[in-house]
Design a protein around this motif. Structure first.
Motif, mmCIF file in Angstrom:
data_model
loop_
_atom_site.group_PDB
_atom_site.id
_atom_site.type_symbol
_atom_site.label_atom_id
_atom_site.label_comp_id
_atom_site.label_asym_id
_atom_site.label_seq_id
_atom_site.Cartn_x
_atom_site.Cartn_y
_atom_site.Cartn_z
ATOM 1 N N VAL A 72 0.850 -1.196 0.000
ATOM 2 C CA VAL A 72 0.000 0.000 0.000
ATOM 3 C C VAL A 72 0.878 1.236 0.000
ATOM 4 C CG1 VAL A 72 -1.788 1.248 1.278
ATOM 5 C CG2 VAL A 72 -1.754 -1.258 1.297
ATOM 6 N N GLY A 74 1.032 5.238 0.494
ATOM 7 C CA GLY A 74 0.413 6.495 0.889
ATOM 8 C C GLY A 74 1.246 7.609 0.281
ATOM 9 N N GLY A 76 4.546 7.372 0.165
ATOM 10 C CA GLY A 76 5.722 6.715 -0.431
ATOM 11 C C GLY A 76 7.035 7.029 0.269
ATOM 12 N N TYR A 408 11.186 3.483 17.086
ATOM 13 C CA TYR A 408 10.004 4.065 16.428
ATOM 14 C C TYR A 408 9.804 3.383 15.085
ATOM 15 C CZ TYR A 408 7.112 7.706 14.202
ATOM 16 O OH TYR A 408 6.124 8.375 13.529
HETATM 17 C C1 LIG Z 1 12.139 12.853 4.510
HETATM 18 C C2 LIG Z 1 11.329 12.162 5.576
HETATM 19 C C3 LIG Z 1 10.856 12.889 6.659
HETATM 20 C C4 LIG Z 1 10.116 12.274 7.662
HETATM 21 N N1 LIG Z 1 9.667 13.012 8.719
HETATM 22 C C5 LIG Z 1 8.946 12.429 9.691
HETATM 23 C C6 LIG Z 1 8.433 13.180 10.784
HETATM 24 O O1 LIG Z 1 8.606 14.386 10.874
HETATM 25 N N2 LIG Z 1 7.732 12.527 11.729
HETATM 26 C C7 LIG Z 1 7.491 11.188 11.677
HETATM 27 O O2 LIG Z 1 6.863 10.663 12.575
HETATM 28 N N3 LIG Z 1 7.957 10.461 10.646
HETATM 29 C C8 LIG Z 1 8.676 11.041 9.658
HETATM 30 N N4 LIG Z 1 9.145 10.294 8.620
HETATM 31 C C9 LIG Z 1 8.906 8.857 8.621
HETATM 32 C C10 LIG Z 1 7.515 8.578 8.093
HETATM 33 O O3 LIG Z 1 6.590 8.672 9.147
HETATM 34 C C11 LIG Z 1 7.442 7.167 7.517
HETATM 35 O O4 LIG Z 1 8.349 7.076 6.465
HETATM 36 C C12 LIG Z 1 6.044 6.831 7.050
HETATM 37 O O5 LIG Z 1 6.029 5.452 6.790
HETATM 38 C C13 LIG Z 1 5.683 7.615 5.819
HETATM 39 O O6 LIG Z 1 4.367 7.456 5.458
HETATM 40 P P1 LIG Z 1 3.998 7.554 3.913
HETATM 41 O O7 LIG Z 1 2.521 7.404 3.793
HETATM 42 O O8 LIG Z 1 4.654 8.719 3.284
HETATM 43 O O9 LIG Z 1 4.803 6.302 3.377
HETATM 44 P P2 LIG Z 1 4.497 5.013 2.530
HETATM 45 O O10 LIG Z 1 5.848 4.528 2.149
HETATM 46 O O11 LIG Z 1 3.505 5.246 1.457
HETATM 47 O O12 LIG Z 1 3.841 4.056 3.596
HETATM 48 C C14 LIG Z 1 4.506 3.653 4.755
HETATM 49 C C15 LIG Z 1 3.836 2.432 5.359
HETATM 50 O O13 LIG Z 1 2.520 2.776 5.754
HETATM 51 C C16 LIG Z 1 1.565 2.057 4.992
HETATM 52 N N5 LIG Z 1 0.518 3.020 4.601
HETATM 53 C C17 LIG Z 1 0.696 4.247 4.066
HETATM 54 N N6 LIG Z 1 -0.484 4.856 3.914
HETATM 55 C C18 LIG Z 1 -1.414 3.975 4.348
HETATM 56 C C19 LIG Z 1 -2.820 4.011 4.444
HETATM 57 N N7 LIG Z 1 -3.516 5.096 4.067
HETATM 58 N N8 LIG Z 1 -3.453 2.928 4.942
HETATM 59 C C20 LIG Z 1 -2.764 1.837 5.343
HETATM 60 N N9 LIG Z 1 -1.426 1.739 5.277
HETATM 61 C C21 LIG Z 1 -0.774 2.815 4.783
HETATM 62 C C22 LIG Z 1 2.324 1.500 3.813
HETATM 63 O O14 LIG Z 1 1.777 0.329 3.333
HETATM 64 C C23 LIG Z 1 3.709 1.274 4.372
HETATM 65 O O15 LIG Z 1 3.769 0.053 5.058
HETATM 66 C C24 LIG Z 1 9.869 10.889 7.587
HETATM 67 C C25 LIG Z 1 10.337 10.157 6.495
HETATM 68 C C26 LIG Z 1 11.067 10.777 5.494
HETATM 69 C C27 LIG Z 1 11.599 9.971 4.342
#
Ligand SMILES: Cc1cc2nc3c(=O)[nH]c(=O)nc-3n(C[C@H](O)[C@H](O)[C@H](O)COP(=O)(O)OP(=O)(O)OC[C@H]3O[C@@H](n4cnc5c(N)ncnc54)[C@H](O)[C@@H]3O)c2cc1C
Length: 454
Positions: A72, A74, A76, A408
């Motif tokens: 999945v 979100g 990315g 975390y």
């Molecule tokens: C540059 C950068 C800055 C960051 N800053 C912070 C920060 O300030 N605070 C913090 O806490 N974290 C931070 N993170 C970490 C971030 O919380 C994680 O990387 C998180 O997984 C990102 O979510 P996403 O939806 O962008 O990622 P994705 O890679 O799309 O998803 C991450 C995981 O969550 C699952 N997922 C995503 N959306 C959904 C959905 N709607 N329903 C069910 N499952 C879903 C995916 O399957 C995957 O397993 C940061 C990461 C990066 C790369």
């Protein structure tokens, strides 16, 4: 079912799908398969770019009926690359960006593919906000479901502490709402349990008056003063009010020089300011002081340029047992050998409202006052991969004497030793495994930091 036979079934799915279905030869496939971390290079068999909850349910049912593995996506941003998959179905939510704010009820609802930049823009129009990510391109979905550190955490808790309800598509295709009143045990599990329990098609938050102007920004000191700067950070965070949440660390400036920096965000009344912010501005002299009144949405964009999509990332992180002089010295020694100018070692301050929630109240267990240390390695040339990964591993090994037991979940990388979910969930892990057995007994949702069914 062989993939050729599954391909024959795609037109049937397409006949009712509102979004886009992409296979490897389709225009747009290559763009859609890429995630934030350029080290992740996977090729899904099918990308289902959903537009609505019905698309998500159809894609889940299609994958289950045809035995396709599912990832999945979100925002990315996950460094471990769990948003995509080789050979399976990438269920991409990134077209689902609807955000609705009810300023009277002080609630906001975001679809599962929205980013924090989009969420801040829509909520800040009303002078409202809830805790979200410090980089605006991070997804609302993944960050929230894993916990959600952000600059409002001292005052308003983690992203999950502001969550009112979530609409989920479960592994069996059912669409349910989880909140304190409906499916309460599922609501407990998704507040920290990541994507293990279902796909969050929309998330509803409590929002609070914030800004739009807060006091924040970056202040940087020469690397030669890193020891004093990080000790100063320890002193001011020890008595920081809930309104002041900050990060500190060692990094390189735009001219390549090594620096020690603090990024405070004070969301209290502008008129009174805060003594700690005044101390931050008088400590020094700094080489750069850009701390002052700024829009709340802008502090969440301050570091965007440092994290471009496609850069190569390898991260290690752990909560620290304390921010002792030894920790500070080890951080500085490690950073002095850093191979990439894009890499930083950061310290997030966890305090305030976040730490007043009991460990068992949500799946997310890390509720102690303290610091989370992140080795955020980032580079662009694939030829440098080996030495950047080696530096990160060596530095993380050097920090081992100082780390606490918990980690975390959102910062875990792809190659964690042991059972990373057990470390991430600690005392809540056993209950999470029972709930995983109840809601996803076949482990259909396993492209995540996986909680295995009991
Ligand atoms: C540059 C950068 C800055 C960051 N800053 C912070 C920060 O300030 N605070 C913090 O806490 N974290 C931070 N993170 C970490 C971030 O919380 C994680 O990387 C998180 O997984 C990102 O979510 P996403 O939806 O962008 O990622 P994705 O890679 O799309 O998803 C991450 C995981 O969550 C699952 N997922 C995503 N959306 C959904 C959905 N709607 N329903 C069910 N499952 C879903 C995916 O399957 C995957 O397993 C940061 C990461 C990066 C790369």
């Amino acid at each position: 079912m062989p993939q050729v036979a599954v391909s024959d079934k795609i037109p049937d799915l397409a006949s009712r799908f509102s979004g886009q279905l992409l296979q490897p030869l389709d225009a747009g496939y290559d763009d859609a398969r890429r995630v934030h971390n350029g080290l992740v290079d996977k090729r899904p068999f099918l990308i289902a770019r959903c537009r609505n909850t019905a698309d998500v349910a159809d894609a889940v049912n299609f994958a289950r009926e045809h035995s396709l593995e599912v990832a999945v996506r979100g925002g990315g941003h996950n460094v471990a690359g769990r948003a995509t998959i080789d050979g399976g179905l990438m269920l991409d939510l990134s077209l689902m960006k609807g955000i609705h704010v009810d300023p009277n009820a002080r609630t906001a609802r975001a679809q599962g593919g929205a980013t924090w930049g989009e969420y801040d823009r829509e909520t800040q129009v009303h002078g409202l906000a809830s805790t979200g990510g410090a980089v605006s391109t991070t997804g609302v979905g993944g960050l929230t479901l894993g916990g959600g550190w952000g600059y409002l955490l001292g005052k308003y808790g983690l992203a999950i502490d502001n969550l009112r309800s979530v609409q989920l598509v479960l592994a069996d295709g059912r669409i349910v709402t989880a909140s304190a009143d409906d499916n309460a045990e599922l609501f407990w599990a998704v507040r920290g349990g990541g994507g293990n329990f279902g796909i969050a098609t929309s998330l509803e938050y409590n929002v609070h008056p914030v800004g739009p102007t807060i006091i924040g920004g970056l202040v940087a000191h020469p690397f030669a003063k890193a020891r004093d700067t990080l000790r100063f950070y320890r002193d001011i965070t020890a008595s920081a009010p809930d309104e002041l949440t900050s990060v500190a660390g060692v990094l390189r400036g735009p001219d390549g020089s090594m620096l020690a920096a603090l990024v405070p965000c004070y969301c209290g009344p502008l008129s009174s300011g805060d003594p700690a912010v005044k101390q931050i501005k008088t400590f020094g002299p700094p080489v750069l002081d850009a701390v002052g009144p700024m829009p709340y949405a802008s502090i969440n964009q301050l570091m965007d340029a440092a994290y471009p999509k496609g850069a190569l990332n390898y991260w290690k992180s752990s909560f620290l047992s304390s921010l002792s002089d030894e920790v500070i010295n080890t951080m500085i020694d490690c950073y002095a050998r850093v191979p990439s100018p894009m890499t930083a070692i950061a310290l997030e301050h966890w305090h305030g409202a976040t730490t007043r929630v009991a460990v068992g109240d949500t799946a997310f267990p890390h509720r102690a006052v303290g610091y989370n240390m992140l080795l955020v390695s980032e580079w662009t040339n694939p030829a440098d991969t080996e030495r950047n990964i080696a530096w990160t591993r060596e530095s993380y090994a050097a920090m081992q004497p100082f780390i606490a037991s918990g980690r975390y979940v959102n910062y875990l990388d792809d190659d964690e030793a042991g059972d990373p979910a057990a470390e991430a969930y600690g005392p809540n892990y056993a209950r999470l495994r029972q709930l995983k057995t109840k809601f996803d007994p076949t482990n259909f949702f396993h492209m995540n930091q996986n909680i295995r069914p009991a």
